[in-house]
Design an enzyme around this catalytic site. Structure first.
Site, PDB file in Angstrom:
ATOM      1  N   SER A 142       0.855  -1.197   0.000  1.00 42.96           N
ATOM      2  CA  SER A 142       0.000   0.000   0.000  1.00 42.96           C
ATOM      3  C   SER A 142       0.881   1.233   0.000  1.00 42.96           C
ATOM      4  O   SER A 142       2.012   1.197   0.516  1.00 42.96           O
ATOM      5  CB  SER A 142      -0.875   0.015   1.258  1.00 42.96           C
ATOM      6  OG  SER A 142      -1.487   1.285   1.418  1.00 42.96           O
ATOM      7  N   TYR A 155      -1.029  -0.650  10.529  1.00 43.42           N
ATOM      8  CA  TYR A 155      -1.253  -1.012   9.120  1.00 43.42           C
ATOM      9  C   TYR A 155      -0.078  -0.536   8.255  1.00 43.42           C
ATOM     10  O   TYR A 155       0.477  -1.295   7.457  1.00 43.42           O
ATOM     11  CB  TYR A 155      -2.568  -0.388   8.647  1.00 43.42           C
ATOM     12  CG  TYR A 155      -2.913  -0.672   7.216  1.00 43.42           C
ATOM     13  CD1 TYR A 155      -3.470  -1.887   6.843  1.00 43.42           C
ATOM     14  CD2 TYR A 155      -2.692   0.278   6.215  1.00 43.42           C
ATOM     15  CE1 TYR A 155      -3.798  -2.154   5.520  1.00 43.42           C
ATOM     16  CE2 TYR A 155      -3.011   0.022   4.891  1.00 43.42           C
ATOM     17  CZ  TYR A 155      -3.567  -1.195   4.553  1.00 43.42           C
ATOM     18  OH  TYR A 155      -3.879  -1.451   3.240  1.00 43.42           O
TER      19      TYR A 155
HETATM   20  N1  LIG Z   1      -8.789  -0.553  -0.315  1.00 45.77           N
HETATM   21  C1  LIG Z   1      -7.725   0.229  -0.297  1.00 45.77           C
HETATM   22  O1  LIG Z   1      -7.832   1.458  -0.355  1.00 45.77           O
HETATM   23  C2  LIG Z   1      -6.357  -0.387  -0.234  1.00 45.77           C
HETATM   24  C3  LIG Z   1      -5.275   0.469  -0.407  1.00 45.77           C
HETATM   25  C4  LIG Z   1      -3.988  -0.047  -0.362  1.00 45.77           C
HETATM   26  C5  LIG Z   1      -3.814  -1.399  -0.166  1.00 45.77           C
HETATM   27  N2  LIG Z   1      -4.899  -2.216   0.019  1.00 45.77           N
HETATM   28  C6  LIG Z   1      -4.634  -3.641   0.220  1.00 45.77           C
HETATM   29  O2  LIG Z   1      -5.338  -4.381  -0.758  1.00 45.77           O
HETATM   30  C7  LIG Z   1      -5.601  -5.685  -0.255  1.00 45.77           C
HETATM   31  C8  LIG Z   1      -7.075  -5.996  -0.455  1.00 45.77           C
HETATM   32  O3  LIG Z   1      -7.823  -5.117   0.353  1.00 45.77           O
HETATM   33  P1  LIG Z   1      -9.305  -4.628   0.017  1.00 45.77           P
HETATM   34  O4  LIG Z   1      -9.296  -3.157   0.161  1.00 45.77           O
HETATM   35  O5  LIG Z   1      -9.784  -5.237  -1.240  1.00 45.77           O
HETATM   36  O6  LIG Z   1     -10.055  -5.190   1.295  1.00 45.77           O
HETATM   37  P2  LIG Z   1     -11.147  -6.332   1.531  1.00 45.77           P
HETATM   38  O7  LIG Z   1     -12.302  -6.153   0.594  1.00 45.77           O
HETATM   39  O8  LIG Z   1     -11.403  -6.333   2.991  1.00 45.77           O
HETATM   40  O9  LIG Z   1     -10.395  -7.662   1.078  1.00 45.77           O
HETATM   41  C9  LIG Z   1      -9.466  -8.316   1.902  1.00 45.77           C
HETATM   42  C10 LIG Z   1      -9.297  -9.727   1.384  1.00 45.77           C
HETATM   43  O10 LIG Z   1      -8.351 -10.401   2.226  1.00 45.77           O
HETATM   44  C11 LIG Z   1      -8.912 -11.613   2.676  1.00 45.77           C
HETATM   45  N3  LIG Z   1      -8.380 -11.962   3.981  1.00 45.77           N
HETATM   46  C12 LIG Z   1      -8.406 -11.221   5.122  1.00 45.77           C
HETATM   47  N4  LIG Z   1      -7.865 -11.915   6.135  1.00 45.77           N
HETATM   48  C13 LIG Z   1      -7.501 -13.114   5.622  1.00 45.77           C
HETATM   49  C14 LIG Z   1      -6.900 -14.268   6.166  1.00 45.77           C
HETATM   50  N5  LIG Z   1      -6.558 -14.350   7.469  1.00 45.77           N
HETATM   51  N6  LIG Z   1      -6.667 -15.327   5.357  1.00 45.77           N
HETATM   52  C15 LIG Z   1      -7.012 -15.281   4.047  1.00 45.77           C
HETATM   53  N7  LIG Z   1      -7.578 -14.220   3.467  1.00 45.77           N
HETATM   54  C16 LIG Z   1      -7.824 -13.145   4.255  1.00 45.77           C
HETATM   55  C17 LIG Z   1     -10.419 -11.356   2.727  1.00 45.77           C
HETATM   56  O11 LIG Z   1     -11.145 -12.556   2.590  1.00 45.77           O
HETATM   57  P3  LIG Z   1     -11.830 -13.420   3.769  1.00 45.77           P
HETATM   58  O12 LIG Z   1     -12.484 -12.464   4.707  1.00 45.77           O
HETATM   59  O13 LIG Z   1     -12.757 -14.296   2.982  1.00 45.77           O
HETATM   60  O14 LIG Z   1     -10.717 -14.211   4.383  1.00 45.77           O
HETATM   61  C18 LIG Z   1     -10.602 -10.520   1.476  1.00 45.77           C
HETATM   62  O15 LIG Z   1     -10.724 -11.357   0.346  1.00 45.77           O
HETATM   63  C19 LIG Z   1      -5.161  -5.669   1.213  1.00 45.77           C
HETATM   64  O16 LIG Z   1      -3.876  -6.242   1.321  1.00 45.77           O
HETATM   65  C20 LIG Z   1      -5.129  -4.201   1.546  1.00 45.77           C
HETATM   66  O17 LIG Z   1      -4.251  -3.910   2.606  1.00 45.77           O
HETATM   67  C21 LIG Z   1      -6.159  -1.740  -0.015  1.00 45.77           C
END
Ligand SMILES: NC(=O)c1ccc[n+]([C@@H]2O[C@H](COP(=O)([O-])OP(=O)(O)OC[C@H]3O[C@@H](n4cnc5c(N)ncnc54)[C@H](OP(=O)(O)O)[C@@H]3O)[C@@H](O)[C@H]2O)c1
Length: 255
Positions: A142, A155
């Site tokens: 990120s 984070y």
């Molecule tokens: N959204 C943003 O603005 C943003 C910005 C920068 C980086 N990111 C990064 O992008 C990635 C995806 O985030 P998102 O924003 O799309 O959030 P999200 O919709 O909450 O997705 C998170 C994903 O991670 C999985 N996950 C969480 N804990 C897990 C575990 N213990 N084992 C296996 N899978 C797990 C969740 O699935 P389950 O609950 O089914 O396990 C879900 O599929 C993350 O690494 C986040 O830090 C997001």
């Protein structure tokens, strides 16, 4: 010059997507399926994965913090597809926290999922690809890892560590023919950012993030960062000396 081999066509590419059930992972899975890749979906929520797969993708549920379940999913995907060409290590979680609210148990959970979870997956993938002299690993970190930001106390630290981790992976694996991509999104509307109670600058939808990720992999980029109108500002901010960086961050965030 691109730092990784380019990818001309997704057709038939065997992609293991970890963290696939919602948000950026879900949107990326949909796009990969549209482009003809063979996709394996992993995360904890099996029902969500089955719904997303709709018979067009392989579902292998696992928790990234549980090494045995992740190894079982890896073996299952390898057996189902006869191998893996690329993995996108995207699982992550977030809890906004200010310094005076720091809770060691919450901190440990974020480190376990975001950092140790990615390392658990990479410990399966790096030896596998290195032995074959091919393949790609993409790690989602990120822009929060570029420098300290209020509410990103734990984070941001996990994501800064992941950036360093991906850099070193690249140094080791690129000479062995394995591609490494570092994905640094800005703000993307997902269940994870729904937790933020502040106005998120340059917020984009998950579909746009997925298009950026696939385009970056196709172009062979090492760092895939987006949206550029936001990430370029953050990169410039992080070049400043701390005496300018700290007051500017206070002023920009209002925190
Ligand atoms: N959204 C943003 O603005 C943003 C910005 C920068 C980086 N990111 C990064 O992008 C990635 C995806 O985030 P998102 O924003 O799309 O959030 P999200 O919709 O909450 O997705 C998170 C994903 O991670 C999985 N996950 C969480 N804990 C897990 C575990 N213990 N084992 C296996 N899978 C797990 C969740 O699935 P389950 O609950 O089914 O396990 C879900 O599929 C993350 O690494 C986040 O830090 C997001």
């Amino acid at each position: 010059m691109s730092l990784n081999p380019k990818l001309a066509d997704w057709q038939g590419q065997r992609v293991w997507l970890i963290g696939a059930s919602s948000g950026i992972g879900e949107a990326t899975a949909r796009l990969l399926m549209q482009r003809g890749a063979r996709v394996a979906l992993t995360s904890r929520n099996q029902d969500a994965l089955m719904l997303l797969a709709a018979g067009r993708a392989h579902v292998a549920p696992a928790d990234v913090t549980d090494r045995a379940s992740l190894k079982a999913a890896f073996d299952e995907v390898c057996a189902a597809f006869g191998g893996i060409d690329m993995a996108i290590v995207n699982a992550g979680t977030h809890q906004p926290v200010r310094a005076w609210e720091l809770d060691a148990a919450v901190a440990e959970k974020l480190v376990q999922v975001n950092l140790v979870g990615a390392m658990n997956a990479t410990a399966l993938l790096a030896p596998y690809f290195a032995q074959r002299g091919s393949g790609r690993i993409a790690i989602t970190a990120s822009v929060a890892g570029y420098g300290g930001l209020p509410t990103g106390l734990v984070y941001g630290a996990t994501k800064a560590a992941l950036i360093n981790f991906a850099e070193t992976l690249y140094l080791d694996l690129a000479p062995r023919g394995v591609g490494v991509h570092l994905i640094n999104p800005g703000f993307v509307r997902t269940p994870l950012t729904d937790l933020n109670d502040f106005r998120m600058p340059a917020l984009i939808e998950a579909g746009e993030a997925a298009r950026e990720i696939l385009a970056g992999i196709e172009a062979g980029q090492f760092e895939i960062h987006f949206p550029r109108r936001f990430t370029r500002v953050l990169k410039a901010l992080n070049l400043l000396p701390y005496r300018l960086y700290f007051p500017l961050v206070h002023r920009i965030t209002g925190l």
